[in-house]
Write an enzyme that holds these catalytic residues in place. Structure first.
Site, short mmCIF file in Angstrom:
data_model
loop_
_atom_site.label_atom_id
_atom_site.label_comp_id
_atom_site.label_asym_id
_atom_site.label_seq_id
_atom_site.Cartn_x
_atom_site.Cartn_y
_atom_site.Cartn_z
CG ASP A 1 -1.75 -1.12 1.50
OD1 ASP A 1 -1.38 -2.23 1.10
OD2 ASP A 1 -2.80 -0.94 2.13
CG ASP B 1 -2.89 -3.56 -1.50
OD1 ASP B 1 -3.99 -3.00 -1.64
OD2 ASP B 1 -2.75 -4.60 -0.84
CG ASP B 2 -6.11 -0.03 -1.42
OD1 ASP B 2 -6.80 -0.20 -2.45
OD2 ASP B 2 -6.40 -0.55 -0.33
CG HIS C 1 -5.07 -3.05 -5.50
ND1 HIS C 1 -5.17 -3.94 -4.46
CD2 HIS C 1 -4.31 -3.67 -6.44
CE1 HIS C 1 -4.52 -5.06 -4.75
NE2 HIS C 1 -3.98 -4.92 -5.95
NE ARG D 1 -10.54 -1.43 -4.25
CZ ARG D 1 -9.89 -2.49 -3.79
NH1 ARG D 1 -10.46 -3.68 -3.80
NH2 ARG D 1 -8.66 -2.38 -3.36
CE LYS E 1 -10.81 -1.20 -0.30
NZ LYS E 1 -9.57 -1.98 -0.12
#
Ligand SMILES: *[C@@H]1O[C@H](CO)[C@@H](O)[C@H](O)[C@H]1NC(C)=O
Ligand SMILES: *[C@@H]1O[C@H](CO)[C@@H](O)[C@H](O)[C@H]1NC(C)=O
Ligand SMILES: *[C@@H]1O[C@H](CO)[C@@H](O)[C@H](O)[C@H]1NC(C)=O
Ligand SMILES: *[C@@H]1O[C@H](CO)[C@@H](O)[C@H](O)[C@H]1NC(C)=O
Ligand SMILES: *[C@@H]1O[C@H](CO)[C@@H](O)[C@H](O)[C@H]1NC(C)=O
Ligand SMILES: *[C@@H]1O[C@H](CO)[C@@H](O)[C@H](O)[C@H]1NC(C)=O
Ligand SMILES: *[C@@H]1O[C@H](CO)[C@@H](O)[C@H](O)[C@H]1NC(C)=O
Ligand SMILES: *[C@@H]1O[C@H](CO)[C@@H](O)[C@H](O)[C@H]1NC(C)=O
Length: 376
Positions: free
Chosen positions: A193, A214-215, A236, A267, A269
């Site tokens: 991340d 990742d993010d 991500h 995104r 979540k």
């Protein structure tokens, strides 16, 4: 004048001895004088010496420090107003442990990367393609408990695991930061991340470049958080959450940024069967391209993975603004343009959203007008 030269010049004017390196300046100098000192630390003792000398130095220069295996470069007891400067290459020994490799805390702190300075985690020693699992990997940079502080031009390379954790901070500005985990694309980097943000108020991340797996940014809780003028590549995307477990994300703005060659663009979540809140989140002027999975994904059925089962109402997503999303042809043909699965979403603003190139999602639910899963 370069800030470092300025500091050095001021120190010289004040006729303060510049010790280099300083093992324990508190012993050799009266505290009142020592407090004005610029202290330079290098080599394999540099981290320990810097930690031991925190209270004695107004400016701490970390010049080519090699931090021993299993040790945190610990600067969490700094005096108010301390400047920390990274010079040359900072490296760490290898050990399986949780880290962090660097931890900096305090009030009115300035952290500066000198020109060409690199904090090199040499992450390939840990990378096994398993990220959170497999070898125990240290997190890299803990920016916890920083108040009214700034981090400028710091360059992190090859982080073993998550790069920057921002937690319990108030009024922290991060400018020109680079997370360069490009090598991880081919060498097994995972869960790297870029910025994980929690329990913080007043965070601005301006001009970050994140190349990772990742993010790019994940805001888990907090308020008044801005990410702008950023570039995210390989990861991500720009994420909220996951939220659920009582946490609240309130007033977050992602603006004027690009997400390229990533799994997702945007995104949000919310976990299924959990409680929390996501409110007043804005994405504005975001350009997305080369997106493999979802251009825009907003879900209330996150469950250790995207779009699992029925959405639930316990983490409402309110006052979400999605505007000027430039994604013409931005999603790869195997990906999905826009997916929205809601059980409790309201008061959204949606304008200027163009996300094409991928498939339409056939199972959108509870989409609050004027939002739509149809692309234009
Ligand atoms: C830092 O390391 C790189 C190799 O990774 C080397 O090329 C460079 O000269 C080093 N810089 C300094 C200041 O030692
Ligand atoms: C990084 O690790 C490799 C072994 O994987 C080693 O050869 C190299 O010297 C290390 N570099 C640094 C800067 O620690
Ligand atoms: C943070 O900044 C805001 C806005 O400038 C200010 O009102 C607040 O007092 C600051 N908080 C702290 C803890 O410095
Ligand atoms: C949109 O963001 C880009 C950076 O991705 C920037 O160059 C451009 O000026 C921004 N446009 C507006 C209208 O602010
Ligand atoms: C949420 O709870 C319901 C009822 O217990 C259950 O059927 C469902 O599988 C749960 N959803 C998820 C995503 O765990
Ligand atoms: C909705 O979000 C915008 C942008 O963050 C904010 O200015 C506004 O106050 C929010 N409205 C409500 C009702 O929370
Ligand atoms: C739905 O969200 C609203 C806030 O927008 C909240 O007050 C309400 O409790 C939520 N509904 C459920 C069933 O959790
Ligand atoms: C939606 O917006 C209206 C008008 O601004 C406001 O009265 C209402 O409280 C908002 N609802 C939520 C859940 O934020």
């Amino acid at each position: 004048m370069h800030p470092l030269s300025q500091t050095l010049a001021l120190a010289a004017l004040a006729a303060v001895a510049v010790a280099s390196p300083v093992a324990d300046p508190a012993v050799t100098q009266p505290p009142s004088l020592a407090k004005r000192a610029t202290c330079t630390f290098s080599g394999s003792n540099g981290a320990s010496q810097a930690s031991a000398s925190q209270k004695a130095c107004a400016t701490i220069v970390l010049s080519n420090v090699d931090v021993p295996a299993g040790q945190t470069l610990d600067l969490t007891s700094l005096n108010d107003g301390t400047t920390v400067i990274f010079e040359g290459n900072t490296t760490w020994g290898y050990q399986e442990w949780l880290g962090p490799l660097v931890s900096i805390a305090g009030n009115f702190i300035t952290v500066q990367g000198a020109s060409g300075a690199i904090l090199n985690g040499n992450g390939s020693r840990w990378w096994d393609g398993k990220g959170d699992k497999g070898k125990v990997k240290p997190k890299f940079f803990a920016a916890h408990n920083l108040q009214s502080s700034s981090i400028n031009n710091v360059y992190l390379k090859n982080t073993p695991h998550q790069a920057v954790s921002i937690n319990s901070c108030t009024n922290l500005t991060v400018t020109g930061m680079t997370v360069d985990d490009k090598d991880g694309d081919t060498q097994g980097g995972h869960n790297t991340d870029g910025f994980d943000i929690g329990s913080s108020t007043g965070v601005v991340i301006d001009g970050a470049q994140v190349y990772n797996q990742d993010d790019c940014v994940a805001v888990n809780s907090g308020t008044n958080i801005i990410f702008k003028n950023g570039l995210c590549s390989g990861g991500h995307g720009l994420s909220i959450g996951s939220v659920g477990g009582g946490n609240t994300v309130d007033t977050v703005r992602f603006q004027d940024s690009q997400v390229i060659n990533s799994d997702n663009g945007i995104r949000v979540k919310a976990k299924a069967n959990q409680t929390g809140a996501i409110k007043s989140v804005t994405y504005s002027n975001i350009t997305i391209s080369g997106i493999a999975n979802y251009g825009i994904l907003i879900e209330q059925n996150y469950n250790n993975g995207d779009l699992h089962g029925q959405p639930t109402a316990g983490v409402p997503i309110t006052n979400l603004t999605i505007q000027q999303i430039n994604g013409q042809g931005g999603v790869k043909s195997g990906g999905t343009n826009i997916a929205i699965v809601c059980a409790n979403c309201s008061n959204w603003t949606w304008s200027g959203v163009t996300v094409t190139g991928g498939k339409d999602y056939g199972s959108c639910q509870g989409v609050p007008a004027p939002a739509t899963c149809k692309t234009s």
